[in-house]
Write a protein that holds these residues in place. Structure first.
Motif, PDB file in Angstrom:
ATOM      1  N   UNK A  74      38.037  36.003  61.537  1.00 23.23           N
ATOM      2  CA  UNK A  74      37.166  35.532  62.648  1.00 23.23           C
ATOM      3  C   UNK A  74      37.851  36.179  63.912  1.00 23.23           C
ATOM      4  N   UNK A  75      37.289  36.818  64.732  1.00 22.66           N
ATOM      5  CA  UNK A  75      37.840  37.253  65.968  1.00 22.66           C
ATOM      6  C   UNK A  75      37.207  36.714  67.215  1.00 22.66           C
ATOM      7  N   UNK A  76      37.610  36.390  67.977  1.00 23.99           N
ATOM      8  CA  UNK A  76      37.119  35.781  69.490  1.00 23.99           C
ATOM      9  C   UNK A  76      37.412  36.826  70.447  1.00 23.99           C
ATOM     10  N   UNK A  77      36.366  37.363  71.180  1.00 23.51           N
ATOM     11  CA  UNK A  77      36.545  38.352  72.176  1.00 23.51           C
ATOM     12  C   UNK A  77      36.032  37.462  73.652  1.00 23.51           C
ATOM     13  N   UNK A  78      36.602  37.696  74.611  1.00 20.20           N
ATOM     14  CA  UNK A  78      36.106  37.294  75.859  1.00 20.20           C
ATOM     15  C   UNK A  78      35.508  38.365  76.528  1.00 20.20           C
ATOM     16  N   UNK A  79      34.189  38.330  77.015  1.00 19.92           N
ATOM     17  CA  UNK A  79      33.220  39.080  77.609  1.00 19.92           C
ATOM     18  C   UNK A  79      32.797  38.838  78.959  1.00 19.92           C
ATOM     19  N   UNK A  80      32.208  39.630  79.629  1.00 19.84           N
ATOM     20  CA  UNK A  80      31.640  39.057  80.981  1.00 19.84           C
ATOM     21  C   UNK A  80      30.548  38.168  80.743  1.00 19.84           C
ATOM     22  N   UNK A  81      29.838  38.116  79.584  1.00 17.54           N
ATOM     23  CA  UNK A  81      28.856  37.189  79.331  1.00 17.54           C
ATOM     24  C   UNK A  81      29.384  36.010  78.628  1.00 17.54           C
ATOM     25  N   UNK A  82      30.527  35.908  78.279  1.00 23.09           N
ATOM     26  CA  UNK A  82      31.224  34.776  77.556  1.00 23.09           C
ATOM     27  C   UNK A  82      31.970  35.260  76.167  1.00 23.09           C
TER      28      UNK A  82
END
Length: 83
Positions: free
Chosen positions: A48-56
């Motif tokens: 599992x990978x978590x990425x922070x983006x502009x939308x969350x």
């Protein structure tokens, strides 16, 4: 090629038979679980990978599950695996 080298390496140990060869690219060794029970080898891999983006936050989840029956004459305690 890498595949030929790998095959030669696996075939060089005559007393060991290869039951399965799986591509675990993208998985960390600690994300892979191998269990041997009821004459079956179960392989479970979860990443599992978590990425922070502009939308969350965005999550990327991958998993592999595979079950392989042991051939006749092979006992469960003979099974070895390497990553």
């Amino acid at each position: 090629s890498m595949q030929r080298r790998l095959n030669r390496m696996l075939n060089s140990s005559h007393d060991h038979k290869l039951l399965a060869l799986m591509d675990m690219k993208g998985f960390d060794p600690k994300e892979v679980t191998v269990t041997v029970k009821d004459r079956k080898v179960k392989v479970l891999a979860e990443h599992e990978e978590e990425h922070a983006t502009a939308r969350g936050k965005e999550y990327n989840y991958r998993n592999i599950t595979r079950e392989i029956s042991l051939p006749p004459g092979v006992s469960e305690d003979e099974v070895t695996y390497s990553l």
